[in-house]
Enzyme design. Structure first.
Site, PDB file in Angstrom:
ATOM      1  N   GLN A   1       0.885  -1.094   0.163  1.00 24.68           N
ATOM      2  CA  GLN A   1      -0.058  -0.076   0.147  1.00 24.68           C
ATOM      3  C   GLN A   1       0.860   1.348  -0.032  1.00 24.68           C
ATOM      4  O   GLN A   1       0.345   2.282  -0.236  1.00 24.68           O
ATOM      5  CB  GLN A   1      -0.983  -0.179   1.209  1.00 24.68           C
ATOM      6  CG  GLN A   1      -1.753  -1.177   1.355  1.00 24.68           C
ATOM      7  CD  GLN A   1      -2.622  -1.080   2.797  1.00 24.68           C
ATOM      8  OE1 GLN A   1      -3.469  -0.347   2.909  1.00 24.68           O
ATOM      9  NE2 GLN A   1      -2.152  -1.872   3.602  1.00 24.68           N
TER      10      GLN A   1
ATOM     11  N   ASP B   1       6.323   4.692  -1.457  1.00 24.34           N
ATOM     12  CA  ASP B   1       7.723   5.378  -1.183  1.00 24.34           C
ATOM     13  C   ASP B   1       8.792   4.858  -2.005  1.00 24.34           C
ATOM     14  O   ASP B   1      10.051   5.078  -1.834  1.00 24.34           O
ATOM     15  CB  ASP B   1       7.873   5.372   0.221  1.00 24.34           C
ATOM     16  CG  ASP B   1       7.762   4.225   1.030  1.00 24.34           C
ATOM     17  OD1 ASP B   1       7.399   4.097   2.189  1.00 24.34           O
ATOM     18  OD2 ASP B   1       8.143   3.324   0.062  1.00 24.34           O
TER      19      ASP B   1
ATOM     20  N   HIS C   1      -1.367   1.481  -4.265  1.00 27.15           N
ATOM     21  CA  HIS C   1      -1.774   2.875  -4.262  1.00 27.15           C
ATOM     22  C   HIS C   1      -0.641   3.796  -4.806  1.00 27.15           C
ATOM     23  O   HIS C   1      -0.710   5.044  -4.603  1.00 27.15           O
ATOM     24  CB  HIS C   1      -1.808   3.276  -2.720  1.00 27.15           C
ATOM     25  CG  HIS C   1      -2.799   2.440  -1.958  1.00 27.15           C
ATOM     26  ND1 HIS C   1      -2.818   2.378  -0.584  1.00 27.15           N
ATOM     27  CD2 HIS C   1      -3.802   1.882  -2.265  1.00 27.15           C
ATOM     28  CE1 HIS C   1      -3.973   1.518  -0.141  1.00 27.15           C
ATOM     29  NE2 HIS C   1      -4.606   1.307  -1.306  1.00 27.15           N
TER      30      HIS C   1
ATOM     31  N   GLY D   1       2.778  -4.234   8.790  1.00 27.82           N
ATOM     32  CA  GLY D   1       2.657  -2.884   9.072  1.00 27.82           C
ATOM     33  C   GLY D   1       1.485  -2.058   8.450  1.00 27.82           C
ATOM     34  O   GLY D   1       1.633  -1.176   7.907  1.00 27.82           O
ATOM     35  N   THR D   2       0.196  -2.763   8.750  1.00 30.13           N
ATOM     36  CA  THR D   2      -0.901  -2.087   8.192  1.00 30.13           C
ATOM     37  C   THR D   2      -2.048  -2.116   9.146  1.00 30.13           C
ATOM     38  O   THR D   2      -2.206  -3.178   9.901  1.00 30.13           O
ATOM     39  CB  THR D   2      -1.524  -2.839   6.753  1.00 30.13           C
ATOM     40  OG1 THR D   2      -2.708  -2.052   6.340  1.00 30.13           O
ATOM     41  CG2 THR D   2      -1.538  -4.365   6.765  1.00 30.13           C
ATOM     42  N   SER D   3      -2.817  -0.998   9.368  1.00 26.74           N
ATOM     43  CA  SER D   3      -4.021  -1.143  10.521  1.00 26.74           C
ATOM     44  C   SER D   3      -5.145  -1.693   9.773  1.00 26.74           C
ATOM     45  O   SER D   3      -6.083  -2.003  10.270  1.00 26.74           O
ATOM     46  CB  SER D   3      -4.210   0.586  10.521  1.00 26.74           C
ATOM     47  OG  SER D   3      -4.565   1.142   9.264  1.00 26.74           O
TER      48      SER D   3
HETATM   49  C1  BV8 Z   1     -11.587   2.549  -3.783  1.00 23.62           C
HETATM   50  C2  BV8 Z   1      -2.184   7.124  -1.467  1.00 23.62           C
HETATM   51  C3  BV8 Z   1     -13.616   2.747  -5.081  1.00 23.62           C
HETATM   52  C4  BV8 Z   1      -2.227   8.464  -1.096  1.00 23.62           C
HETATM   53  C5  BV8 Z   1      -3.653   5.845   0.022  1.00 23.62           C
HETATM   54  C6  BV8 Z   1     -15.043  -0.268   1.470  1.00 23.62           C
HETATM   55  C7  BV8 Z   1     -15.386  -0.220   3.015  1.00 23.62           C
HETATM   56  C8  BV8 Z   1     -14.904   0.824   3.712  1.00 23.62           C
HETATM   57  C9  BV8 Z   1     -14.398   2.089   3.061  1.00 23.62           C
HETATM   58  C10 BV8 Z   1     -14.316   1.697   1.669  1.00 23.62           C
HETATM   59  C11 BV8 Z   1     -14.441   0.723   0.926  1.00 23.62           C
HETATM   60  N1  BV8 Z   1     -14.189   1.004  -0.283  1.00 23.62           N
HETATM   61  C12 BV8 Z   1     -13.630   2.342  -0.470  1.00 23.62           C
HETATM   62  C13 BV8 Z   1     -13.703   2.676   0.809  1.00 23.62           C
HETATM   63  C14 BV8 Z   1     -13.231   4.192   1.011  1.00 23.62           C
HETATM   64  C15 BV8 Z   1     -11.783   4.060   1.070  1.00 23.62           C
HETATM   65  C16 BV8 Z   1     -11.392   3.614   2.365  1.00 23.62           C
HETATM   66  O1  BV8 Z   1     -10.874   2.369   2.542  1.00 23.62           O
HETATM   67  N2  BV8 Z   1     -11.354   4.655   3.439  1.00 23.62           N
HETATM   68  C17 BV8 Z   1     -10.755   4.231   4.595  1.00 23.62           C
HETATM   69  C18 BV8 Z   1     -10.431   5.318   5.449  1.00 23.62           C
HETATM   70  C19 BV8 Z   1     -12.086   3.537   5.684  1.00 23.62           C
HETATM   71  N3  BV8 Z   1     -10.980   3.552   0.238  1.00 23.62           N
HETATM   72  C20 BV8 Z   1     -10.915   4.229  -1.264  1.00 23.62           C
HETATM   73  O2  BV8 Z   1     -11.182   5.106  -1.460  1.00 23.62           O
HETATM   74  C21 BV8 Z   1     -10.097   3.409  -2.231  1.00 23.62           C
HETATM   75  N4  BV8 Z   1     -10.596   3.560  -3.428  1.00 23.62           N
HETATM   76  O3  BV8 Z   1     -11.961   1.751  -2.931  1.00 23.62           O
HETATM   77  O4  BV8 Z   1     -12.389   3.387  -4.729  1.00 23.62           O
HETATM   78  C22 BV8 Z   1     -13.925   3.227  -6.624  1.00 23.62           C
HETATM   79  C23 BV8 Z   1     -14.423   2.045  -7.175  1.00 23.62           C
HETATM   80  C24 BV8 Z   1     -14.705   2.392  -8.507  1.00 23.62           C
HETATM   81  C25 BV8 Z   1     -14.594   3.552  -9.023  1.00 23.62           C
HETATM   82  C26 BV8 Z   1     -14.267   4.583  -8.210  1.00 23.62           C
HETATM   83  C27 BV8 Z   1     -13.905   4.257  -6.800  1.00 23.62           C
HETATM   84  C28 BV8 Z   1      -8.569   4.044  -2.463  1.00 23.62           C
HETATM   85  C29 BV8 Z   1      -7.624   3.766  -1.089  1.00 23.62           C
HETATM   86  C30 BV8 Z   1      -6.364   4.567  -1.485  1.00 23.62           C
HETATM   87  C31 BV8 Z   1      -6.089   5.606  -0.616  1.00 23.62           C
HETATM   88  N5  BV8 Z   1      -4.751   6.138  -0.687  1.00 23.62           N
HETATM   89  N6  BV8 Z   1      -2.686   6.365  -0.272  1.00 23.62           N
HETATM   90  C32 BV8 Z   1      -0.971   8.861  -0.282  1.00 23.62           C
HETATM   91  O5  BV8 Z   1      -0.255   8.364   0.139  1.00 23.62           O
HETATM   92  O6  BV8 Z   1      -1.193  10.122  -0.078  1.00 23.62           O
HETATM   93  S1  BV8 Z   1      -4.024   4.901   1.343  1.00 23.62           S
HETATM   94  C33 BV8 Z   1      -2.875   5.304   2.471  1.00 23.62           C
HETATM   95  O7  BV8 Z   1      -3.521   4.809   3.777  1.00 23.62           O
HETATM   96  C34 BV8 Z   1      -1.639   4.699   2.363  1.00 23.62           C
HETATM   97  O8  BV8 Z   1      -1.294   4.221   1.094  1.00 23.62           O
HETATM   98  C35 BV8 Z   1      -1.429   3.853   3.558  1.00 23.62           C
HETATM   99  O9  BV8 Z   1      -0.891   2.404   3.175  1.00 23.62           O
HETATM  100  C36 BV8 Z   1      -2.880   3.680   3.895  1.00 23.62           C
HETATM  101  C37 BV8 Z   1      -3.165   3.625   5.450  1.00 23.62           C
HETATM  102  O10 BV8 Z   1      -2.919   2.072   5.724  1.00 23.62           O
HETATM  103  P1  BV8 Z   1      -1.746   1.614   6.294  1.00 23.62           P
HETATM  104  O11 BV8 Z   1      -0.889   1.210   5.199  1.00 23.62           O
HETATM  105  O12 BV8 Z   1      -2.261   0.615   7.343  1.00 23.62           O
HETATM  106  O13 BV8 Z   1      -1.255   2.512   7.285  1.00 23.62           O
HETATM  107  P2  BV8 Z   1      -1.719   3.187   8.685  1.00 23.62           P
HETATM  108  O14 BV8 Z   1      -0.961   4.395   8.943  1.00 23.62           O
HETATM  109  O15 BV8 Z   1      -3.066   3.106   8.673  1.00 23.62           O
HETATM  110  O16 BV8 Z   1      -1.434   2.079   9.512  1.00 23.62           O
HETATM  111  C38 BV8 Z   1       0.309   1.651  10.028  1.00 23.62           C
HETATM  112  C39 BV8 Z   1       0.281   0.513  10.980  1.00 23.62           C
HETATM  113  O17 BV8 Z   1       1.635   0.083  10.877  1.00 23.62           O
HETATM  114  C40 BV8 Z   1      -0.447   0.572  12.112  1.00 23.62           C
HETATM  115  O18 BV8 Z   1      -1.256  -0.484  12.491  1.00 23.62           O
HETATM  116  C41 BV8 Z   1       0.727   0.593  12.955  1.00 23.62           C
HETATM  117  O19 BV8 Z   1       0.579  -0.053  14.280  1.00 23.62           O
HETATM  118  C42 BV8 Z   1       1.708  -0.307  12.232  1.00 23.62           C
HETATM  119  N7  BV8 Z   1       3.128   0.052  12.782  1.00 23.62           N
HETATM  120  C43 BV8 Z   1       3.932   1.164  13.003  1.00 23.62           C
HETATM  121  N8  BV8 Z   1       5.028   1.072  13.044  1.00 23.62           N
HETATM  122  C44 BV8 Z   1       5.406  -0.051  12.778  1.00 23.62           C
HETATM  123  C45 BV8 Z   1       4.311  -0.943  12.370  1.00 23.62           C
HETATM  124  N9  BV8 Z   1       4.289  -2.190  11.956  1.00 23.62           N
HETATM  125  C46 BV8 Z   1       5.299  -3.022  11.844  1.00 23.62           C
HETATM  126  N10 BV8 Z   1       6.502  -2.187  12.089  1.00 23.62           N
HETATM  127  C47 BV8 Z   1       6.768  -1.253  12.619  1.00 23.62           C
HETATM  128  N11 BV8 Z   1       7.813  -0.584  12.792  1.00 23.62           N
END
Ligand code: BV8
Length: 249
Positions: free
Chosen positions: A101, A104, A119, A190-192
């Site tokens: 996801q 970078d 993404h 590393g994904t939430s």
């Molecule tokens: C789409 C690029 C449809 C931009 C990103 C179904 C259900 C609910 C919602 C939806 C659904 N379908 C669509 C949605 C809406 C939406 C969505 O999911 N919203 C969420 C907020 C509920 N999804 C979308 O809009 C997607 N599009 O489905 O389109 C469609 C279909 C047809 C026609 C038109 C449209 C698009 C989603 C992509 C968004 N873009 N990134 C940018 O970077 O600026 S997503 C962005 O969030 C990043 O890519 C990142 O990866 C992601 C967050 O997730 P994580 O990677 O998990 O990162 P996060 O910070 O959340 O968590 C980090 C984790 O790491 C934590 O758990 C932490 O504990 C852990 N951690 C920390 N340190 C460490 C570690 N783990 C291991 N080692 C460590 N050291």
């Protein structure tokens, strides 16, 4: 860290492995995760509110500057031991597909041979109207924040990432889903497990009979369902797994 014995047994019998990574995979390289609070100029904004086509349409300079600051940060980070462990593990399985996801390029920088970027990639720019790629020379020399696009009179340069509400790159989810349906082991690192449709992949693997291993210091919706939930960090445990597979332990 001592690995659960069953985990290594499952890995040693595995032929097809799927690695799914999220922002936590880049955390130990110094790239803030999406869950991390924004800092500096962006303190009052949530990432989810800036990473949208609506935000770019309404405030193109604000969004462009946010990505410029993130790009400048990413230019100075490097892969960590966990990234290199994933590269090393490629030799221990018949297939190892890496689906990220993250935007970078750290996996590619570490040497992973096949990376599916669900993404997109923050270091590339495209035209906001046509989606055509805009080369870096244009971005560096064209004035304007954002620069106008060379491909369309109303077009602006935008980062080649998938914004919330936008579709993922054609075929990327199809390829990742096919792998989730057929892999022997699926790592979720590393994904939430919040952002869809990427977050569905480890559950598809689970329902298809794969052994699912989560690596995350914090619990997620997957933790109670995964066969192994390693509450530690990627840089810590991935090298241990690679060493164990290499028989170095
Ligand atoms: C789409 C690029 C449809 C931009 C990103 C179904 C259900 C609910 C919602 C939806 C659904 N379908 C669509 C949605 C809406 C939406 C969505 O999911 N919203 C969420 C907020 C509920 N999804 C979308 O809009 C997607 N599009 O489905 O389109 C469609 C279909 C047809 C026609 C038109 C449209 C698009 C989603 C992509 C968004 N873009 N990134 C940018 O970077 O600026 S997503 C962005 O969030 C990043 O890519 C990142 O990866 C992601 C967050 O997730 P994580 O990677 O998990 O990162 P996060 O910070 O959340 O968590 C980090 C984790 O790491 C934590 O758990 C932490 O504990 C852990 N951690 C920390 N340190 C460490 C570690 N783990 C291991 N080692 C460590 N050291």
């Amino acid at each position: 860290m001592e690995l659960p014995s069953g985990l290594m047994a499952a890995l040693k019998n595995a032929e097809k492995v799927l690695m799914l990574t999220g922002a936590g995979m880049s955390a130990e390289s110094g790239v803030p995760t999406f869950r991390d609070a924004q800092t500096g100029l962006w303190e009052k904004f949530r990432a989810e509110d800036l990473a949208t086509p609506e935000a770019f349409r309404a405030h193109p300079q604000l969004v462009w500057d946010w990505y410029t600051e993130r790009r400048n940060k990413i230019r100075h980070v490097s892969p960590h031991a966990g990234h290199f462990a994933l590269v090393e593990m490629e030799q221990y399985f018949e297939t190892l597909l890496l689906v990220t996801q993250n935007v970078d390029s750290l996996h590619q920088l570490a040497g992973s041979t096949e990376v599916i970027e669900l993404h997109g990639n923050i270091m590339l720019s495209i035209c906001s109207e046509t989606g055509q790629q805009i080369d870096d020379r244009w971005i560096r020399t064209e004035p304007g924040r954002p620069p106008r696009s060379p491909h369309h009179p109303q077009g602006l340069a935008r980062p080649a990432v998938v914004w919330f509400g936008e579709e993922l790159p054609a075929g990327s989810m199809k390829r990742a889903t096919a792998e989730a349906l057929s892999c022997d082991v699926c790592f979720s690192i590393g994904t939430s497990t919040l952002v869809q449709p990427a977050a569905s992949l480890p559950f598809i693997a689970l329902d298809s009979g794969a052994i699912v291993i989560e690596i995350n210091p914090n619990p997620t919706a997957l933790s109670s369902k995964a066969h192994f939930s390693l509450q530690t960090t990627a840089a810590e445990v991935l090298p241990t797994i690679a060493a164990d597979l290499a028989g170095r332990k």
